[in-house]
Design a protein around this motif. Structure first.
Motif, PDB file in Angstrom:
ATOM      1  N   VAL A 150       0.833  -1.201   0.000  1.00 16.70           N
ATOM      2  CA  VAL A 150       0.000   0.000   0.000  1.00 16.70           C
ATOM      3  C   VAL A 150       0.869   1.254   0.000  1.00 16.70           C
ATOM      4  CG1 VAL A 150      -1.630   1.349   1.366  1.00 16.70           C
ATOM      5  CG2 VAL A 150      -1.986  -1.108   1.077  1.00 16.70           C
ATOM      6  N   ARG A 151       1.934   1.237   0.813  1.00 16.76           N
ATOM      7  CA  ARG A 151       2.816   2.400   0.852  1.00 16.76           C
ATOM      8  C   ARG A 151       3.509   2.600  -0.496  1.00 16.76           C
ATOM      9  NH1 ARG A 151       5.663   0.990   4.808  1.00 16.76           N
ATOM     10  NH2 ARG A 151       7.572   0.307   3.761  1.00 16.76           N
ATOM     11  N   ARG A 152       3.975   1.490  -1.104  1.00 13.85           N
ATOM     12  CA  ARG A 152       4.652   1.591  -2.404  1.00 13.85           C
ATOM     13  C   ARG A 152       3.711   2.141  -3.464  1.00 13.85           C
ATOM     14  NH1 ARG A 152       4.427  -1.776  -6.577  1.00 13.85           N
ATOM     15  NH2 ARG A 152       3.578  -3.505  -5.345  1.00 13.85           N
ATOM     16  N   ARG A 153       2.501   1.561  -3.544  1.00 11.96           N
ATOM     17  CA  ARG A 153       1.564   1.989  -4.585  1.00 11.96           C
ATOM     18  C   ARG A 153       1.111   3.428  -4.373  1.00 11.96           C
ATOM     19  NH1 ARG A 153      -2.275  -3.454  -4.743  1.00 11.96           N
ATOM     20  NH2 ARG A 153      -0.903  -4.736  -6.048  1.00 11.96           N
ATOM     21  N   SER A 154       0.819   3.784  -3.123  1.00 14.09           N
ATOM     22  CA  SER A 154       0.343   5.144  -2.860  1.00 14.09           C
ATOM     23  C   SER A 154       1.437   6.173  -3.108  1.00 14.09           C
ATOM     24  CB  SER A 154      -0.183   5.256  -1.431  1.00 14.09           C
ATOM     25  OG  SER A 154       0.835   4.960  -0.488  1.00 14.09           O
ATOM     26  N   ASN A 155       2.680   5.838  -2.772  1.00 17.37           N
ATOM     27  CA  ASN A 155       3.774   6.779  -3.023  1.00 17.37           C
ATOM     28  C   ASN A 155       4.049   6.928  -4.516  1.00 17.37           C
ATOM     29  OD1 ASN A 155       4.311   7.548  -0.386  1.00 17.37           O
ATOM     30  ND2 ASN A 155       5.776   5.900  -0.029  1.00 17.37           N
ATOM     31  N   GLU A 156       3.868   5.840  -5.273  1.00 20.51           N
ATOM     32  CA  GLU A 156       4.039   5.940  -6.724  1.00 20.51           C
ATOM     33  C   GLU A 156       3.015   6.905  -7.318  1.00 20.51           C
ATOM     34  OE1 GLU A 156       3.744   1.960  -8.099  1.00 20.51           O
ATOM     35  OE2 GLU A 156       5.800   1.401  -7.534  1.00 20.51           O
ATOM     36  N   VAL A 157       1.763   6.803  -6.856  1.00 27.52           N
ATOM     37  CA  VAL A 157       0.716   7.711  -7.328  1.00 27.52           C
ATOM     38  C   VAL A 157       1.025   9.141  -6.899  1.00 27.52           C
ATOM     39  CG1 VAL A 157      -1.726   8.305  -7.132  1.00 27.52           C
ATOM     40  CG2 VAL A 157      -1.040   5.916  -7.378  1.00 27.52           C
ATOM     41  N   LEU A 158       1.505   9.310  -5.662  1.00 20.12           N
ATOM     42  CA  LEU A 158       1.820  10.645  -5.157  1.00 20.12           C
ATOM     43  C   LEU A 158       2.914  11.298  -5.997  1.00 20.12           C
ATOM     44  CD1 LEU A 158       1.411  12.827  -3.003  1.00 20.12           C
ATOM     45  CD2 LEU A 158       3.088  11.610  -1.580  1.00 20.12           C
TER      46      LEU A 158
ATOM     47  N   GLY B 273       3.148  15.589 -12.460  1.00 22.90           N
ATOM     48  CA  GLY B 273       2.192  16.127 -13.415  1.00 22.90           C
ATOM     49  C   GLY B 273       1.793  17.560 -13.149  1.00 22.90           C
ATOM     50  N   LEU B 274       2.249  18.119 -12.052  1.00 25.39           N
ATOM     51  CA  LEU B 274       1.912  19.509 -11.733  1.00 25.39           C
ATOM     52  C   LEU B 274       2.916  20.447 -12.383  1.00 25.39           C
ATOM     53  CD1 LEU B 274       0.997  19.165  -7.942  1.00 25.39           C
ATOM     54  CD2 LEU B 274      -0.564  19.445  -9.854  1.00 25.39           C
ATOM     55  N   ASN B 275       2.553  21.053 -13.470  1.00 21.63           N
ATOM     56  CA  ASN B 275       3.418  22.018 -14.150  1.00 21.63           C
ATOM     57  C   ASN B 275       3.078  23.410 -13.656  1.00 21.63           C
ATOM     58  OD1 ASN B 275       4.762  20.107 -15.757  1.00 21.63           O
ATOM     59  ND2 ASN B 275       3.012  20.048 -17.170  1.00 21.63           N
ATOM     60  N   ILE B 276       3.691  23.792 -12.592  1.00 23.18           N
ATOM     61  CA  ILE B 276       3.440  25.097 -11.997  1.00 23.18           C
ATOM     62  C   ILE B 276       4.547  26.044 -12.391  1.00 23.18           C
ATOM     63  CG2 ILE B 276       3.083  26.354  -9.829  1.00 23.18           C
ATOM     64  CD1 ILE B 276       2.126  23.778  -8.578  1.00 23.18           C
ATOM     65  N   ALA B 277       4.187  27.076 -13.123  1.00 26.06           N
ATOM     66  CA  ALA B 277       5.195  28.043 -13.571  1.00 26.06           C
ATOM     67  C   ALA B 277       5.734  28.818 -12.392  1.00 26.06           C
ATOM     68  CB  ALA B 277       4.578  28.998 -14.591  1.00 26.06           C
ATOM     69  N   PRO B 278       7.049  29.092 -12.370  1.00 26.11           N
ATOM     70  CA  PRO B 278       7.626  29.867 -11.258  1.00 26.11           C
ATOM     71  C   PRO B 278       7.091  31.299 -11.258  1.00 26.11           C
ATOM     72  CG  PRO B 278       9.221  29.577 -13.028  1.00 26.11           C
ATOM     73  CD  PRO B 278       8.040  28.721 -13.379  1.00 26.11           C
ATOM     74  N   LEU B 279       6.939  31.874 -10.098  1.00 27.03           N
ATOM     75  CA  LEU B 279       6.469  33.245  -9.973  1.00 27.03           C
ATOM     76  C   LEU B 279       7.545  34.210 -10.472  1.00 27.03           C
ATOM     77  CD1 LEU B 279       4.858  33.074  -6.412  1.00 27.03           C
ATOM     78  CD2 LEU B 279       3.692  33.019  -8.622  1.00 27.03           C
ATOM     79  N   GLU B 280       7.088  35.316 -11.044  1.00 27.48           N
ATOM     80  CA  GLU B 280       8.056  36.329 -11.541  1.00 27.48           C
ATOM     81  C   GLU B 280       8.832  36.911 -10.375  1.00 27.48           C
ATOM     82  OE1 GLU B 280       6.141  39.268 -13.792  1.00 27.48           O
ATOM     83  OE2 GLU B 280       5.345  37.891 -15.302  1.00 27.48           O
TER      84      GLU B 280
END
Length: 404
Positions: A380-388, A394-401
């Protein structure tokens, strides 16, 4: 078959014996479970000895226990045995102990243990009083009064039991399978010709076979020690059958191993079938005394069925003599390792979750699929950490100016 026996008489107590035989054993409980339940019920009689209460008289007359006594029982069940016995000893002594009386340690057992004790006490009171209640059927008023007091007593006792702190729900520090490096080390060192093998030459193959069975089949300790030659099919389609044999009359061991899980047939691949055949024909058959019984795994010195303590010593030798193996290595840890390996195989094959649960429950002998959660902590820890991690990637957050 366990019994609750007072030290002063040496005769099993009648009411606990009837409860454990007619009620608990009738539900299919294993001897080890019955033993633990009697150990828990023992605390009611320890409390009675410390307070000068006749349990049987209370239940027979319908007096049961006052609210203050129920609270006292709950608190008493949270004590350590040494503290309880000390209090009983002081009460029974005819000499004054005030000058040399030791103080109570103030320690308390874990809430789970306290709850187990109180659960056994509740079950015993409910079962035993039901017998007395049935006798009162010809007298409705007496029946109503007895039943009302009985219900009130049981409700109060269970209410206080339910109020105890419940076991933690996190998985920190709880048993898991071996890490990959430790598992690799174990598989290497148990090979009979490995230079770091900690066992004497005459028992190396037997111990190798034992650990391979535990690793490949995920057996419990009691299941392994209970396997008989007649349970092994060593033909072209090899298999090993796990049976439930409570109180087996053919088992000479005082502490008889038992299978807690359901009976099941487990397939053996070609290599495991060869190992089983080699053990039976070339090793077991040559051990004096082994022909006197049908148990698969035997003591190398006497030839008798291997005991639990003998099996534990194998793992003790591995823990103490082989660097790289964890201090918690045990047969049960290998059962956890089997479940980790099973999960990885299901992931590689893309088996749906519902199907995986059913297959796992059958191979482990579980009646409830809910049991699997205790063996899936690493998975469970392995699978949940893989998803995390996948979510974070997948979060492409542009850096703030202006922020570097």
């Amino acid at each position: 078959m366990p019994f609750l026996v007072p030290v002063d008489t040496g005769v099993p107590l009648a009411a606990p014996t009837f409860w454990i035989v007619a009620h608990r054993r009738a539900l299919g409980r294993q001897p080890s479970t019955l033993y633990n339940e009697l150990r828990s019920l023992m605390w009611l009689y320890l409390w009675a000895a410390a307070r000068g209460v006749d349990i049987q008289q209370r239940l027979r007359e319908g007096a049961f226990f006052a609210l203050t006594e129920i609270i006292d029982i709950v608190n008493f069940c949270g004590r350590f045995t040494a503290d309880a016995l000390q209090e009983i000893d002081e009460r029974s002594s005819k000499l004054s102990r005030l000058a040399r009386r030791r103080k109570d340690s103030g320690r308390s057992v874990q809430s789970a243990e306290q709850r187990n004790r109180l659960a056994a006490i509740s079950s015993f009171i409910e079962f035993t009083s039901a017998d007395f209640l049935s006798v009162l059927a010809p007298w409705p008023q007496r029946w109503d009064h007895y039943n009302a007091v009985r219900t009130q007593c049981l409700d109060r006792l269970r209410g206080y039991t339910g109020g105890l702190a419940k076991p933690r729900r996190d998985d920190l520090g709880l048993p898991e399978g071996l890490e990959a490096a430790a598992l690799k080390r174990l598989r290497e060192v148990i090979e009979p010709d490995h230079p770091d093998n900690p066992f004497q030459p005459e028992v190396r193959f037997r111990n190798y076979f034992i650990i391979r069975l535990l690793l490949e089949l995920g057996l419990r300790r009691g299941e392994l020690l209970g396997v008989k030659l007649s349970d092994c099919n060593l033909g072209s389609t090899g298999s090993l059958t796990v049976h439930r044999r409570p109180d087996d009359p053919d088992d000479p061991r005082r502490d008889k191993p038992s299978a807690k899980t359901a009976a099941r047939v487990l397939a053996l691949n070609g290599r495991m079938t060869e190992l089983a055949h080699e053990w039976v024909v070339h090793y077991r058959a040559k051990i004096p005394g082994a022909r006197r019984h049908l148990f698969l795994v035997v003591n190398s010195r006497t030839g008798g069925p291997m005991s639990k303590s003998n099996l534990n010593k194998i793992f003790e030798a591995l823990r103490h003599r082989v660097p790289g193996l964890p201090a918690e290595l045990s047969p049960h840890i290998l059962r956890h390792s089997w479940n980790d390996a099973f999960s990885e195989t299901m992931d590689r094959k893309g088996i749906p979750g519902a199907q995986e649960v059913k297959w796992r429950a059958r191979l482990m002998g579980w009646r409830s699929e809910f049991t699997a959660r205790n063996y899936l902590r690493r998975t469970v820890r392995r699978r949940s950490n893989e998803v995390l991690k996948e979510m974070q990637d997948g979060l492409n957050i542009a850096p703030l100016e202006g922020v570097s």
